[in-house]
Design an enzyme around this catalytic site. Structure first.
Site, PDB file in Angstrom:
ATOM      1  CG  ASP A   8      -1.725   1.212   1.400  1.00  0.00           C
ATOM      2  OD1 ASP A   8      -2.438   1.555   0.441  1.00  0.00           O
ATOM      3  OD2 ASP A   8      -1.663   1.837   2.477  1.00  0.00           O
ATOM      4  CG  ASP A  10      -2.116   7.655   0.801  1.00  0.00           C
ATOM      5  OD1 ASP A  10      -1.462   8.697   0.973  1.00  0.00           O
ATOM      6  OD2 ASP A  10      -2.859   7.463  -0.176  1.00  0.00           O
ATOM      7  CG  ASP A 163      -1.794   2.545   6.618  1.00  0.00           C
ATOM      8  OD1 ASP A 163      -2.066   3.651   7.106  1.00  0.00           O
ATOM      9  OD2 ASP A 163      -2.074   2.230   5.445  1.00  0.00           O
TER      10      ASP A 163
END
Length: 218
Positions: A8, A10, A163
């Site tokens: 991922d 961001d 996250d």
């Protein structure tokens, strides 16, 4: 055996959440509303704009607002930004060991490319998978499955780094080994509840080194 590392963007390869939060905070303030961290984590963080904006601003044009928000984010991002600690070293290790690398994100392509350029890691990514360009975005596993198909990699041979709650659910549903980066303020229990098999502070965490050694030897 490890075939691929899937990242991922961001909050995972770049600590961009403070920038996103500031943009949303301004948008809320302009409408006489207050953005809280709890609301951000529950209804915004990790979600696709086209899903969250109609809920957040039901009387406004979600597409127009999304374009405005992302342009403001890119302005804040600027031309240079530090990657998550240890990210470049991990990508160098992946290259040395022949592990394929992809970024898998719900961010618009223009944002994803801007983030990779800002942190100087664009050349490390063989593939960039954009959620809105897939049949379904995260939390559906399709973006991760698309990366696996492109690499011809079995899910069990892939490690996905995430996250957010929605990203963790997507990665877990894809069958990858899911590593959660503890950057978003979610508790250890929450990260594991959403699908994390391993959690790390960042890419310098000894827990990651131990995991890579164990999976590479399997």
């Amino acid at each position: 055996m490890i075939a691929a590392l899937l990242f991922d963007l961001d909050g995972t390869l770049i600590n961009s959440d403070p920038l996103h939060y500031r943009v949303f905070e301004t948008m809320f303030a302009e409408r006489g509303r207050v953005l809280t961290e709890a609301l951000y984590l529950d209804r915004i963080h990790g979600r696709h704009n086209e899903d969250s904006f109609p809920e957040l601003f039901p009387d406004e044009d979600a597409t127009a607002l999304s374009l405005q928000k992302e342009a403001q984010f890119r302005d804040m991002l600027g031309a240079g930004h530090a990657p998550m600690p240890g990210a470049e070293a991990l990508l160098d290790l992946a290259r040395a060991r022949g592990w394929r690398c992809a970024a898998v994100t719900n961010a618009p392509r223009i944002n994803a490319e801007a983030m990779l350029a800002a942190i100087g890691l664009g050349s490390h990514m063989e593939l960039l998978v954009i959620g809105e360009e897939c049949s379904r975005a995260k939390p559906d596993p399709e973006p991760y499955l698309a990366a696996m198909r492109a690499f011809g990699a079995a899910p069990a041979s892939c490690i996905a780094f995430e996250d957010s709650a929605s990203g963790l659910r997507a990665a877990a549903a894809s069958g990858a080994h899911v590593v959660a980066v503890r950057s978003a303020g979610l508790t250890e229990d929450a990260l594991r509840r959403h699908g994390a098999a391993t959690t790390i502070a960042d890419f310098t965490d000894p827990a990651l080194t131990a995991l890579l050694d164990r999976l590479a030897a399997a």
